[in-house]
Design a protein around this motif. Structure first.
Motif, short mmCIF file in Angstrom:
data_model
loop_
_atom_site.label_atom_id
_atom_site.label_comp_id
_atom_site.label_asym_id
_atom_site.label_seq_id
_atom_site.Cartn_x
_atom_site.Cartn_y
_atom_site.Cartn_z
N GLU A 1 6.57 3.55 4.12
CA GLU A 1 6.96 4.27 5.33
C GLU A 1 6.21 5.58 5.55
O GLU A 1 6.41 6.24 6.56
CB GLU A 1 8.47 4.55 5.30
N ALA A 2 5.34 5.96 4.61
CA ALA A 2 4.52 7.17 4.79
C ALA A 2 3.17 6.85 5.42
O ALA A 2 2.33 7.72 5.58
CB ALA A 2 4.32 7.85 3.44
N ILE A 3 2.98 5.57 5.77
CA ILE A 3 1.70 5.10 6.29
C ILE A 3 1.93 4.36 7.60
O ILE A 3 2.94 3.66 7.77
CB ILE A 3 1.02 4.16 5.27
N ILE A 4 0.99 4.50 8.54
CA ILE A 4 1.01 3.69 9.75
C ILE A 4 -0.18 2.74 9.77
O ILE A 4 -1.25 3.07 9.25
CB ILE A 4 1.00 4.55 11.04
N SER A 5 0.04 1.54 10.32
CA SER A 5 -1.07 0.64 10.60
C SER A 5 -1.41 0.80 12.08
O SER A 5 -0.53 0.83 12.93
CB SER A 5 -0.71 -0.80 10.26
N ILE A 6 -2.70 0.92 12.37
CA ILE A 6 -3.17 1.30 13.70
C ILE A 6 -3.91 0.14 14.35
O ILE A 6 -4.83 -0.43 13.76
CB ILE A 6 -4.09 2.54 13.60
N HIS A 7 -3.50 -0.20 15.58
CA HIS A 7 -4.09 -1.33 16.29
C HIS A 7 -4.57 -0.84 17.66
O HIS A 7 -3.77 -0.73 18.59
CB HIS A 7 -3.07 -2.46 16.46
N VAL B 1 0.83 -1.21 0.00
CA VAL B 1 0.00 0.00 0.00
C VAL B 1 0.86 1.25 0.00
O VAL B 1 1.74 1.42 0.85
CB VAL B 1 -0.94 0.03 1.23
N SER B 2 0.60 2.14 -0.96
CA SER B 2 1.20 3.48 -0.97
C SER B 2 0.07 4.49 -0.79
O SER B 2 -1.12 4.13 -0.85
CB SER B 2 1.92 3.74 -2.29
N ILE B 3 0.42 5.75 -0.57
CA ILE B 3 -0.60 6.78 -0.35
C ILE B 3 -1.55 6.86 -1.53
O ILE B 3 -2.75 7.08 -1.36
CB ILE B 3 0.06 8.15 -0.06
N GLY B 4 -1.02 6.66 -2.73
CA GLY B 4 -1.86 6.73 -3.92
C GLY B 4 -2.96 5.69 -3.95
O GLY B 4 -3.97 5.86 -4.65
N ASP B 5 -2.79 4.60 -3.20
CA ASP B 5 -3.83 3.56 -3.17
C ASP B 5 -5.01 3.94 -2.29
O ASP B 5 -6.08 3.35 -2.39
CB ASP B 5 -3.23 2.24 -2.65
N ILE B 6 -4.79 4.89 -1.38
CA ILE B 6 -5.85 5.26 -0.43
C ILE B 6 -6.73 6.32 -1.08
O ILE B 6 -6.36 7.48 -1.19
CB ILE B 6 -5.26 5.77 0.90
N LYS B 7 -7.89 5.90 -1.50
CA LYS B 7 -8.83 6.79 -2.19
C LYS B 7 -9.91 7.25 -1.22
O LYS B 7 -9.67 7.36 -0.02
CB LYS B 7 -9.46 6.06 -3.38
N ASN B 8 -11.11 7.51 -1.74
CA ASN B 8 -12.22 7.95 -0.90
C ASN B 8 -13.04 6.80 -0.33
O ASN B 8 -13.95 7.03 0.46
CB ASN B 8 -13.14 8.89 -1.70
N GLU B 9 -12.75 5.57 -0.76
CA GLU B 9 -13.50 4.43 -0.26
C GLU B 9 -13.01 4.03 1.13
O GLU B 9 -11.83 4.15 1.45
CB GLU B 9 -13.37 3.23 -1.21
N LYS B 10 -13.93 3.53 1.95
CA LYS B 10 -13.57 3.12 3.31
C LYS B 10 -12.65 1.92 3.29
O LYS B 10 -11.68 1.87 4.06
CB LYS B 10 -14.84 2.81 4.11
N TYR B 11 -12.94 0.94 2.45
CA TYR B 11 -12.19 -0.32 2.44
C TYR B 11 -11.23 -0.39 1.25
O TYR B 11 -11.60 -0.04 0.14
CB TYR B 11 -13.14 -1.51 2.43
N LEU B 12 -10.03 -0.87 1.51
CA LEU B 12 -9.01 -1.01 0.47
C LEU B 12 -8.90 -2.49 0.09
O LEU B 12 -8.53 -3.33 0.92
CB LEU B 12 -7.66 -0.49 0.97
N LYS B 13 -9.24 -2.78 -1.18
CA LYS B 13 -9.22 -4.16 -1.65
C LYS B 13 -8.06 -4.45 -2.59
O LYS B 13 -7.57 -5.57 -2.65
CB LYS B 13 -10.54 -4.47 -2.38
N GLU B 14 -7.63 -3.44 -3.35
CA GLU B 14 -6.59 -3.64 -4.35
C GLU B 14 -5.50 -2.58 -4.20
O GLU B 14 -5.76 -1.46 -3.76
CB GLU B 14 -7.19 -3.53 -5.76
N MET C 1 -3.33 4.87 8.10
CA MET C 1 -3.38 6.33 7.95
C MET C 1 -2.06 6.85 7.42
O MET C 1 -0.99 6.44 7.89
CB MET C 1 -3.71 7.02 9.27
N SER C 2 -2.12 7.75 6.46
CA SER C 2 -0.91 8.41 5.96
C SER C 2 -0.51 9.52 6.92
O SER C 2 -1.36 10.21 7.47
CB SER C 2 -1.15 8.98 4.56
#
Length: 495
Positions: free
Chosen positions: A170-176, A111-124, A150-151
């Motif tokens: 590295e521009a994104i964090i995974s949150i738990h 996942v890069s920032i460009g993959d994060i669009k306006n949709e809630k769920y990321l599938k591809e 989150m970026s």
């Protein structure tokens, strides 16, 4: 920024909804809810348990938030907390691009920032990495599905929830979240983090366009009771879904407006919008008058004599015109001149200097938007003062965005004009309607000609000679004025 022609600002409305949400004003508080104070105690116990089980590392204690640090009041059942108190987050990595085996035939979503669009769920994801990259760089640590991302660099606060196991850069964090009952805390954070992470009043964490790990830990979050988080997330989702429906409807309406306006202009240019009047002086006579006026201006040395334009062939005429009309080349009825680039090494000013300098970016809604105008110094003006535009002229953009056309306000009379636009000089306002000419230049007749020309060149730039050679339909002058009145009347009903 408005999203369409109905003055519907979806972005502002979303921010308003989120602002109400983080202040406890979007849904009612329920006295039966277990307070956020109790929730925080449970989170601390869960955190200690995870440390004891060596599932997470012990981190430095975060300082309590003082009363002065709290940016606004929240309900009594809520608590101000720091991001690091309620979640654990992990930074990502980017496998070396030089190691082709990390990227060739990859199957693991990256996942890069460009993959994060306006949709809630990321599938591809656009890119995938190989098993060897996962082993070498990520040590088999796939981020599980249903994790919030989150970026925090460049584009801060873009969020999504993974639908598949993945890794990220590295521009994104995974949150738990430490307590994530039925994903309530995750979904609450999904909605509020984009706003909170971008509001500088909350924290000194914003440094340009980057948040670092320490400042992320310190990010202040208004935390509701767990049950209220669920109600807030559900209410935001409901309102956002409604906004999307309204956006879709207004966008469809805007497209319909554009289509109808295009149809009106098409009918106007074909002589089918108003009736012809047999008493009107035909366009052939009008053309002779324009030709005579042009010769007089050349004789008086007010304009330069130009090479004759080629006659219009039958093959060039896209359709038949009324008998009283004529097909003409633009250069036959007006004079066309270009603008000028700012001299090398010189810079424009943001505040008023000597003369405004009109760029293509300033050309909006058939006029000039003076809100972001740049200004030339006297030294710049003296070097390019031949390239000004009058309030009597029409502008037409010829580079970048082709075909922006409109009038120059009286207040900008004598402004300098960019080299990416042309000025169209009417030889005599009593021989040609300026507004009719603007509508003709906005019509598909002109756009289609220019699209054919531009499809054959590498860079989208329309040469002045091509602009002069553009053909337009010319009605009698009286009919031009009737057409303009009819178009204005019809367009006012569409706005």
């Amino acid at each position: 920024m408005k999203t369409n022609t109905l003055d519907f600002d979806a972005k502002a409305l979303r921010e308003k909804i989120l602002n109400l949400a983080i202040r406890g004003k979007l849904v009612k508080q329920d006295s039966n809810d277990e307070s956020a104070t109790v929730l925080l105690k449970k989170i601390k116990l869960e955190k200690q348990k995870l440390i004891k089980e060596k599932k997470i590392r012990k981190s430095k204690s975060l300082k309590a938030i003082t009363s002065k640090e709290k940016p606004f009041d929240i309900p009594d059942s809520w608590e101000w907390v720091k991001f690091g108190e309620i979640v654990q987050f992990s930074l990502g990595k980017t496998p070396s691009r030089g190691m082709t085996e990390y990227w060739n035939n990859g199957t693991i979503p990256w996942v890069s920032i460009g993959d994060i669009k306006n949709e809630k769920y990321l599938k591809e994801t656009k890119e995938k990495i190989s098993e060897s990259a996962l082993d070498d760089k990520f040590k088999n640590e796939l981020v599980p599905a249903n994790t919030l991302l989150m970026s925090f660099k460049l584009s801060i606060g873009k969020v999504c929830i993974l639908k598949v196991p993945a890794v990220h850069n590295e521009a994104i964090i995974s949150i738990h979240p430490f307590i994530n009952t039925n994903y309530i805390t995750r979904d609450y954070l999904y909605y509020v983090l984009p706003l909170i992470s971008n509001m500088g009043e909350f924290t000194p964490a914003i440094k340009g366009k980057t948040l670092n790990k320490t400042l992320l830990q310190e990010l202040k979050i208004p935390l509701p009771p767990l049950e209220e988080q669920s109600r807030i997330a559900a209410k935001i989702a409901q309102l956002f879904a409604l906004l999307r429906k309204v956006e879709s409807s207004t966008q469809q309406y805007a497209k319909l407006q554009t289509l109808l306006k295009s149809k009106v202009l098409d009918l106007a240019m074909r002589g089918k919008l108003v009736e012809q009047d047999p008493h009107d002086e035909p366009a052939s006579v009008l053309l002779e008058k324009i030709k005579a006026e042009k010769e007089q201006l050349i004789k008086e040395k007010k304009i330069k004599k130009s090479k004759p334009l080629p006659p219009i062939t039958d093959a060039e005429k896209p359709f038949d015109l009324p008998d009283s009309w004529e097909w003409v080349r633009l250069g036959e009825v007006i004079d066309v001149k270009g603008g000028k680039r700012i001299p090398k090494g010189k810079k424009l000013k943001d505040t008023f200097e000597y003369k405004p300098y009109i760029r293509v970016a300033d050309m909006k809604n058939e006029t000039i938007d003076s809100g972001q105008l740049k200004y030339a110094t006297k030294a710049i003006y003296e070097q390019i003062k031949k390239y000004t535009i009058s309030s009597e002229d029409i502008y037409f953009s010829i580079a970048g965005t082709i075909g922006k056309v409109g009038k120059i306000p009286l207040s900008l009379d004598g402004a300098l004009l960019t080299e990416n636009a042309a000025k169209l000089i009417l030889l005599d306002n009593n021989l040609l309607s300026k507004i009719f000419l603007i509508y003709a230049l906005k019509s598909n007749i002109v756009k289609n000609q220019h699209n054919k020309i531009l499809s054959k060149v590498a860079q989208p730039k329309l040469a002045l000679i091509k602009l002069k050679n553009t053909i337009i339909p010319l009605p009698p002058l009286s009919e031009q004025k009737r057409i303009v009145r009819r178009i204005i009347n019809l367009f006012s009903g569409l706005n």
